[in-house]
Design a protein around this motif. Sequence first.
Motif, short mmCIF file in Angstrom:
data_model
loop_
_atom_site.label_atom_id
_atom_site.label_comp_id
_atom_site.label_asym_id
_atom_site.label_seq_id
_atom_site.Cartn_x
_atom_site.Cartn_y
_atom_site.Cartn_z
N SER A 49 1.09 -1.20 0.08
CA SER A 49 -0.01 0.05 -0.08
C SER A 49 0.81 1.26 0.12
O SER A 49 1.96 1.19 0.50
CB SER A 49 -0.85 -0.02 1.28
N ALA A 50 0.52 2.44 -0.66
CA ALA A 50 1.20 3.51 -0.66
C ALA A 50 0.87 4.41 0.45
O ALA A 50 -0.36 4.91 0.19
CB ALA A 50 1.33 3.98 -2.02
N ILE A 51 1.76 5.03 1.13
CA ILE A 51 1.49 6.22 2.00
C ILE A 51 0.84 7.32 1.55
O ILE A 51 1.52 7.95 0.68
CB ILE A 51 2.44 6.08 2.91
N GLY A 52 -0.20 7.86 1.99
CA GLY A 52 -0.68 9.06 1.44
C GLY A 52 0.17 10.33 1.87
O GLY A 52 0.90 10.09 3.12
N ASN A 53 0.25 11.20 1.24
CA ASN A 53 1.47 12.50 1.47
C ASN A 53 0.61 13.44 2.23
O ASN A 53 0.98 14.76 2.17
CB ASN A 53 1.58 13.03 0.26
N PHE A 54 -0.44 13.06 3.08
CA PHE A 54 -1.02 13.88 3.84
C PHE A 54 -1.47 13.11 4.97
O PHE A 54 -1.39 11.85 5.17
CB PHE A 54 -2.22 14.71 3.53
N LEU A 123 -8.25 3.56 3.42
CA LEU A 123 -7.69 2.87 2.30
C LEU A 123 -8.51 3.19 1.03
O LEU A 123 -9.51 3.03 0.96
CB LEU A 123 -7.64 1.15 2.42
N VAL A 124 -7.54 3.51 -0.01
CA VAL A 124 -8.17 3.97 -1.31
C VAL A 124 -7.80 2.83 -2.04
O VAL A 124 -6.76 2.59 -2.20
CB VAL A 124 -7.93 5.39 -1.57
N ALA A 125 -8.95 2.31 -2.72
CA ALA A 125 -8.81 1.19 -3.75
C ALA A 125 -8.49 1.84 -5.08
O ALA A 125 -9.50 2.57 -5.60
CB ALA A 125 -9.94 0.38 -3.76
N ASP A 126 -7.49 1.61 -5.77
CA ASP A 126 -7.32 2.00 -7.13
C ASP A 126 -8.32 1.62 -8.10
O ASP A 126 -8.89 0.52 -8.08
CB ASP A 126 -5.92 1.51 -7.80
N THR A 134 1.73 7.70 -5.21
CA THR A 134 1.52 8.25 -3.94
C THR A 134 0.30 9.27 -4.11
O THR A 134 0.25 10.19 -5.04
CB THR A 134 2.86 9.28 -3.55
N MET A 135 -0.54 9.34 -3.02
CA MET A 135 -1.65 10.23 -3.11
C MET A 135 -1.42 11.42 -2.54
O MET A 135 -0.92 11.54 -1.42
CB MET A 135 -2.85 9.72 -2.38
N ASP A 136 -1.23 12.46 -3.44
CA ASP A 136 -0.72 13.85 -3.17
C ASP A 136 -1.87 14.85 -2.87
O ASP A 136 -2.91 14.33 -3.15
CB ASP A 136 0.12 14.39 -4.11
N THR A 137 -1.49 15.88 -2.18
CA THR A 137 -2.56 16.79 -1.78
C THR A 137 -2.87 17.77 -3.07
O THR A 137 -1.91 17.86 -4.05
CB THR A 137 -1.94 17.82 -0.47
N PRO A 138 -4.02 18.51 -3.31
CA PRO A 138 -4.27 19.05 -4.51
C PRO A 138 -3.26 20.20 -4.33
O PRO A 138 -3.25 20.96 -3.37
CB PRO A 138 -5.68 19.31 -4.45
N PRO A 154 -4.08 8.43 9.14
CA PRO A 154 -3.29 7.89 7.96
C PRO A 154 -4.19 7.36 6.79
O PRO A 154 -5.22 7.15 6.80
CB PRO A 154 -2.23 6.92 8.56
N SER A 155 -3.53 7.59 5.66
CA SER A 155 -4.22 6.93 4.58
C SER A 155 -3.22 5.98 3.56
O SER A 155 -2.11 6.34 3.67
CB SER A 155 -4.95 7.83 3.72
N ALA A 156 -3.98 5.34 2.82
CA ALA A 156 -2.92 4.58 1.80
C ALA A 156 -3.74 4.17 0.63
O ALA A 156 -4.87 3.76 0.78
CB ALA A 156 -2.54 3.39 2.69
N LEU A 157 -3.04 4.12 -0.60
CA LEU A 157 -3.65 3.53 -1.57
C LEU A 157 -3.18 2.17 -1.93
O LEU A 157 -2.26 1.74 -1.60
CB LEU A 157 -3.03 4.34 -2.84
N VAL A 158 -4.23 1.33 -2.10
CA VAL A 158 -4.10 -0.02 -2.67
C VAL A 158 -4.37 -0.31 -4.01
O VAL A 158 -5.29 0.28 -4.63
CB VAL A 158 -4.98 -1.03 -1.45
#
Length: 629
Positions: A49-54, A123-126, A134-138, A154-158
Amino acid sequence: MGCSTRLKVSTQLWFLLLIFTELVAGRFVVEKNSLRVTSPENIKGPHDSAIGNFGIPQYGGSMAGTVVYPKDNKKGCKSFDDFGISFKAKAGAMPNFVLVDRGDCFFALKVWNAQNAGAAAVLVADDLDEPLITMDTPEADGASAKYIANITIPSALVDKSFGEKLKKAISGGDMVNVNLDWREAVPHPDDRVEYELWTNSNDECGVKCDMLMEFVKDFKGAAQILEKGGYTQFTPHYITWYCPQAFTISKQCKSQCINHGRYCAPDPEQDFSSGYEGKDVVIENLRQLCVFRVANETKKPWVWWDYVTDFQVRCPMKEKKYNKDCAEGVIKSLGLDLKKIEKCMGDPDADSDNPVLKEEQDAQVGKGSRGDVTILPTLVVNNHQYRGKLERGAVLKAICSGFEETTEPSVCLSGDVETNECLDNNGGCWQDKSANITACKDTFRGRVCECPIVNGVQFKGDGYSSCVASGPGRCKISHGGCWHESRNGITFSACVDNEEGKCTCPPGFKGDGVKNCEDIDECTEKKACQCPECSCKDTWGSYECTCSGDLLYIREHDTCISKSTEVRSAWTAVWVIFIGLAMAAGGAYLVYKYRLRSYMDSEIRAIMAQYMPLDSQNEVPNHLNEDHA
Ligand SMILES: *[C@@H]1O[C@H](CO)[C@@H](O)[C@H](O)[C@H]1NC(C)=O
Ligand SMILES: *[C@@H]1O[C@H](CO)[C@@H](O)[C@H](O)[C@H]1NC(C)=O
Ligand SMILES: *[C@@H]1O[C@H](CO)[C@@H](O)[C@H](O)[C@H]1NC(C)=O
């Protein structure tokens, strides 16, 4: 209006083009944390899973939860309140990790909505089959800016296929438990943590600049403690871009670059005709780099934090003080060598490389596990890019997790990074409520149960069910855990100092010494005070014996004697001693007299021998030359 907007857009595009053409296909490393499904059986195991940038990843820690997939608002773009959905965990239940689908809105908005509904993590499912990103901030400074700073979970993309497996398990009625683990997110190769902050002196770039400035101000204290203690080696870095050869004489490059297009920064207001220019930012960035170098040479690298925070306060762009004069005022006030800093900065108009900025450009390119640095600000800890909110507590956690457990400096165990697990049921650790002593210690890795040291006395034990004071001084603290009792101002204790952890009932008591010591009834049990004339009375810890009539009790002999006999015999003893002493003195006097006379005799003879011959030469005074005689 339309014209100036178009100008802004075109400069941005122009710069984007620059970045992408120059940093040949930026290599961007996705920081992963380990996500482990603990149930159900068929999807059990680790997944990427990829750690979110926020938000705030729990660097150094881990977190267990149950995955929930909402029935409505599956993308999480609307408030869950509107659907009557709440993710708050019931008391005693595992926290809820909300699974949402990618798409339709910013990642950060999904996480914000889930956080507001009580989620512990997201968890955000792609929705595409692709490698994790990496999920970044707008970037936009609009409505999103208001909530991004408030995201704490915390958040992560799967990836898509794993997301589907999770959904299938949930819809099948399975309870899906996962463990998010950041314990090994930061490597710890040695006992020093190296970290770098890619920063910028520009204070007018909106939310990101405000965030960065706020962070530098907040983090300064901890950074300086870590650096002074030798726990960390910090290096500040500044991104610059270069102008393609063909454009070096263009208006844009002239206003945004120094050293003939070699080092550029975007115009702060994105307007070439007013306010500060990109060039001003590059020069100040260069000055800050040189401040660090000069401070580092004098073995005081932490002065950089003082310079940067003072500069922010004293020389802001808003007040038109972002300039050389103001900067030099700050340098002087910090006692830094201005000449050396000027020499380090070199000539911005020279048509040649600046060695300091050249090094920065080289460092921008990723190495090993670290990708290219393209986003500002970027924090890199032990060569791993930090993901998450740039916030004191969160960053300190990340840096602290770069130390091997138990080797972290005390600042890592301070209040800011505590998990406060001791507040709840004392973290399940041992405690002595009456003495206010606990074995629970809050650390950023979670609580530990460890027998404490109180007033220099070490407690020993497992920390969970028992801790006992040990070593010298242990009796001063709660009587070393031994039995003790006070009555009428008299205290008895079964604690014996200097004896490792042993409790022994004091004389007059019997028992295990820990839980209880009972008074011994000397009158009956010890048969004390048994003489015919005696009467015995037990007291707490001792006994009293009295004799009838005129008699006196002698404790050592457990007997009663007449008071008058005692007096007479005492006088006899005194007389015997007196006479004895007198005789001894007389004898000693006689001996002394005799010795003195014989000594004087030989002395006089010796003196006379020097002046007149005596009967025989052989008669040398014996006390002068005994050997010869
Ligand atoms: C974010 O937090 C701050 C302070 O805690 C608060 O004043 C502000 O209203 C919050 N913003 C939002 C959008 O909730
Ligand atoms: C700072 O000084 C240390 C040694 O004192 C050195 O190892 C390090 O490379 C220096 N950093 C910079 C950026 O000059
Ligand atoms: C116990 O000790 C802590 C600090 O050591 C203190 O903050 C707390 O007030 C004490 N509690 C009592 C009941 O004395």
